[in-house]
Design an enzyme around this catalytic site. Structure first.
Site, PDB file in Angstrom:
ATOM      1  N   SER A 155       0.827  -1.261  -0.002  1.00  0.00           N
ATOM      2  CA  SER A 155       0.128  -0.100  -0.029  1.00  0.00           C
ATOM      3  C   SER A 155       0.908   1.236  -0.119  1.00  0.00           C
ATOM      4  CB  SER A 155      -0.894  -0.116   1.313  1.00  0.00           C
ATOM      5  OG  SER A 155      -1.879   0.934   1.225  1.00  0.00           O
ATOM      6  N   ASP A 249     -10.040  -3.723  -5.365  1.00  0.00           N
ATOM      7  CA  ASP A 249      -9.424  -2.559  -4.850  1.00  0.00           C
ATOM      8  C   ASP A 249      -9.190  -1.340  -5.777  1.00  0.00           C
ATOM      9  OD1 ASP A 249      -7.232  -0.695  -3.808  1.00  0.00           O
ATOM     10  OD2 ASP A 249      -6.125  -2.549  -3.166  1.00  0.00           O
ATOM     11  N   HIS A 279      -8.183  -5.090  -0.487  1.00  0.00           N
ATOM     12  CA  HIS A 279      -6.934  -4.268  -0.084  1.00  0.00           C
ATOM     13  C   HIS A 279      -6.578  -4.579   1.532  1.00  0.00           C
ATOM     14  CE1 HIS A 279      -4.113  -0.775  -0.655  1.00  0.00           C
ATOM     15  NE2 HIS A 279      -4.312  -0.728   0.867  1.00  0.00           N
TER      16      HIS A 279
END
Length: 312
Positions: A155, A249, A279
């Site tokens: 991320s 996502d 995610h």
């Protein structure tokens, strides 16, 4: 509308519901301090412990202005590479504890030394503070480690890993490879997964706008490759890159776009979009079959790149 009842299996739904019970979808409406408290508690609930044989040491990298906390993981096996790991958390959450077990398992599975970097968080430290910290961590690793360096992050951490790769491509100890796990790389938010999965479980476009604003203090930083690697104009001479994203996502298209740009510039890059995953699925690697398989893919990619191998 995307039908997540079809795309997402029962195991993953159970993971989503468990996550939401600790970290509700409206958490971004709380204060930053409250968000961190909620996130840290969630991470503790998902903590899976250390694999046998992994030694862990917490220390710090000293810079002229501040210390950067790090946590080093070593296995009994002879290390052939050093992995620098940058954690996710929207640039405002997380630290050495939030991804502690992930880094320990990455060490155990690869045999490599893993160094987790606790970079400074927004809003107390606006961009480029986090980028500067991970750059300092890379310089430290290059100066103190003899093994090749592999960058890895999830991320926000994937964003930082890519930014380091772009900045360090001319360095004599430039990274030997990078593995980016559902990274946010600053792609075009008007198309692709940003539209298709704008309301995905676990991460929405509203979340992304919030994190972007907090990281920059609301400043317009378009064109800054240290903030958004996809804003760079040169994708040549980047390290071999493995991108692994979740289908459900909004960030998934960034992986595809980044791969295409590296390949077009003559480099090595491959992109895997994990079907039906969301995610943050690293925390589901012990309970969801798809996440378990993806984590194996991640560790195998790190292992291969650390040996200078390109298997794709």
């Amino acid at each position: 509308m995307t039908d997540y009842k079809i795309l997402i299996d029962a195991e993953t739904w159970a993971f989503i519901e468990r996550t939401n019970s600790y970290y509700p979808p409206d958490t971004i409406d709380y204060t930053i301090a409250q968000q961190r408290e909620i996130y840290d508690r969630m991470c503790r609930e998902f903590f899976a412990g250390y694999p046998e044989g992994v030694a862990v040491e917490t220390s710090a990298i000293t810079t002229p202005t501040h210390d950067i906390p790090i946590r080093t993981y070593r296995s009994a096996r002879q290390a052939a590479a050093t992995v620098l790991y940058f954690h996710g958390g929207g640039f405002i959450l997380g630290g050495l504890d939030s991804h502690d077990d992930v880094c320990a398992e990455l060490c155990a599975r690869t045999g490599y030394g893993v160094v987790s970097v606790d970079y400074q968080l927004a809003p107390e430290h606006l961009h480029p503070a986090a980028f500067d910290d991970v750059m300092s961590a890379f310089e430290w690793a290059a100066a103190t480690r003899t093994h090749p360096i592999v960058l890895c992050g999830d991320s926000a951490g994937g964003n930082l890993a890519a930014a380091v790769s772009h900045a360090m491509r001319g360095h004599p100890r430039k990274p030997i490879g990078q593995v980016l796990i559902y990274p946010g790389l600053g792609g075009d938010r008007s198309k692709g997964s940003y539209l298709r999965h704008a309301e995905a479980p676990m991460l929405t476009m509203r979340d992304l706008e919030f994190y972007k604003h907090i990281r920059t203090g609301g400043q317009d930083s378009s064109g800054d490759a240290t903030l958004a690697p996809l804003a760079d104009t040169d994708f040549s001479n980047l390290p071999p890159t493995v991108l692994i994203t979740a289908q459900c996502d909004p960030l998934s298209s960034d992986g595809e776009t980044y791969r295409d740009l590296i390949v077009a510039a003559g480099g090595h890059a491959t992109w895997f979009e994990e079907p039906g995953l969301v995610h943050g699925y690293l925390r589901a690697r012990h309970t969801v079959g798809r996440a378990r398989a993806s984590f194996t893919r991640i560790t195998e990619a790190v292992a291969a790149l650390g040996q200078g191998a390109w298997l794709w």
